[in-house]
Design a protein around this motif. Sequence first.
Motif, short mmCIF file in Angstrom:
data_model
loop_
_atom_site.label_atom_id
_atom_site.label_comp_id
_atom_site.label_asym_id
_atom_site.label_seq_id
_atom_site.Cartn_x
_atom_site.Cartn_y
_atom_site.Cartn_z
N LEU A 182 70.42 51.60 13.46
CA LEU A 182 71.39 52.65 13.79
C LEU A 182 71.20 53.13 15.22
O LEU A 182 72.18 53.34 15.95
N THR A 183 69.96 53.30 15.62
CA THR A 183 69.69 53.78 16.98
C THR A 183 70.18 52.79 18.01
O THR A 183 70.87 53.16 18.97
N ALA A 184 69.81 51.52 17.84
CA ALA A 184 70.20 50.50 18.82
C ALA A 184 71.70 50.19 18.75
O ALA A 184 72.38 50.15 19.78
N GLY A 185 72.19 49.98 17.53
CA GLY A 185 73.57 49.56 17.37
C GLY A 185 74.60 50.63 17.65
O GLY A 185 75.56 50.42 18.39
N ARG B 65 87.36 62.12 19.54
CA ARG B 65 86.34 61.35 20.28
C ARG B 65 85.12 62.23 20.56
O ARG B 65 83.99 61.78 20.44
N ALA B 66 85.35 63.48 20.93
CA ALA B 66 84.23 64.40 21.19
C ALA B 66 83.40 64.59 19.92
O ALA B 66 82.16 64.56 19.96
N LEU B 67 84.07 64.77 18.78
CA LEU B 67 83.37 64.89 17.50
C LEU B 67 82.56 63.63 17.22
O LEU B 67 81.41 63.71 16.77
N HIS B 68 83.15 62.48 17.49
CA HIS B 68 82.49 61.20 17.28
C HIS B 68 81.19 61.13 18.10
O HIS B 68 80.12 60.80 17.57
N VAL B 69 81.28 61.46 19.38
CA VAL B 69 80.11 61.41 20.26
C VAL B 69 79.04 62.40 19.80
O VAL B 69 77.85 62.07 19.73
N ILE B 70 79.45 63.62 19.47
CA ILE B 70 78.51 64.64 19.02
C ILE B 70 77.81 64.20 17.73
O ILE B 70 76.60 64.38 17.57
N ALA B 71 78.56 63.61 16.80
CA ALA B 71 77.97 63.15 15.54
C ALA B 71 76.94 62.06 15.78
O ALA B 71 75.87 62.06 15.16
N PRO C 67 85.40 57.03 30.00
CA PRO C 67 85.53 58.38 30.55
C PRO C 67 84.59 58.66 31.73
O PRO C 67 84.99 59.32 32.70
N ILE C 68 83.38 58.14 31.68
CA ILE C 68 82.45 58.34 32.80
C ILE C 68 82.96 57.63 34.04
O ILE C 68 82.94 58.20 35.15
N ALA C 69 83.42 56.39 33.88
CA ALA C 69 83.97 55.65 35.03
C ALA C 69 85.19 56.37 35.59
O ALA C 69 85.37 56.45 36.81
N TRP C 70 86.02 56.90 34.72
CA TRP C 70 87.22 57.62 35.14
C TRP C 70 86.84 58.86 35.95
O TRP C 70 87.41 59.12 37.00
N ILE D 291 74.47 51.12 21.88
CA ILE D 291 75.62 50.27 22.19
C ILE D 291 76.93 50.97 21.85
O ILE D 291 77.86 51.02 22.66
N GLY D 292 77.02 51.51 20.63
CA GLY D 292 78.26 52.17 20.22
C GLY D 292 78.58 53.38 21.07
O GLY D 292 79.72 53.58 21.50
N LEU D 293 77.57 54.21 21.36
CA LEU D 293 77.79 55.38 22.19
C LEU D 293 78.21 54.99 23.60
O LEU D 293 79.10 55.61 24.18
N SER D 294 77.59 53.94 24.12
CA SER D 294 77.99 53.46 25.45
C SER D 294 79.46 53.07 25.49
O SER D 294 80.16 53.36 26.46
#
Length: 162
Positions: free
Chosen positions: A74-77, A118-124, A90-93, A81-84
Amino acid sequence: MRIPVEVPATVRVAFWCWLAAVGAGMIETILTVTGEENQDGLATGVAVRAVVFTAAVVVSWQMLTGRPWARIVLTAGLGVIGLSSLVADPIAWLANGNSIASVLADSSMPDLFFGAVRALHVIAVLAATALMFTPPSNDWFRASAGGGDPLTSGAAHPARRV
């Protein structure tokens, strides 16, 4: 679904955070599919996401049962990778000189809803990843790695013995 009491609260909450992340990802997929004008490759993208979401739920369940390998997967995947994949665009933008204020001013309600999901997704994902590595979680996984399934052995979890 009933989660055994022996599981530390941090691991239980991490499990629910992973499920929230999967749910957010499913909503994002639905919003993308319904709003996409160009349907090229859409079926493949949905199929890949369905496999990832299913695997995430299965591995999250394995994490909940004390499998140390599941925490690493879960941490790696998803945590790396998933969080990236969620934050790279958005970071590139933003790095290209765009501002959050301008995008908020120019966004429609569906765009804002997608952004909130998307924000909820990232926070989760961030919360689940962090919770899996708190001291109670570490004790749980360390004891689980010592042998046996802490949820089906019938004995108290080794980390909970006094």
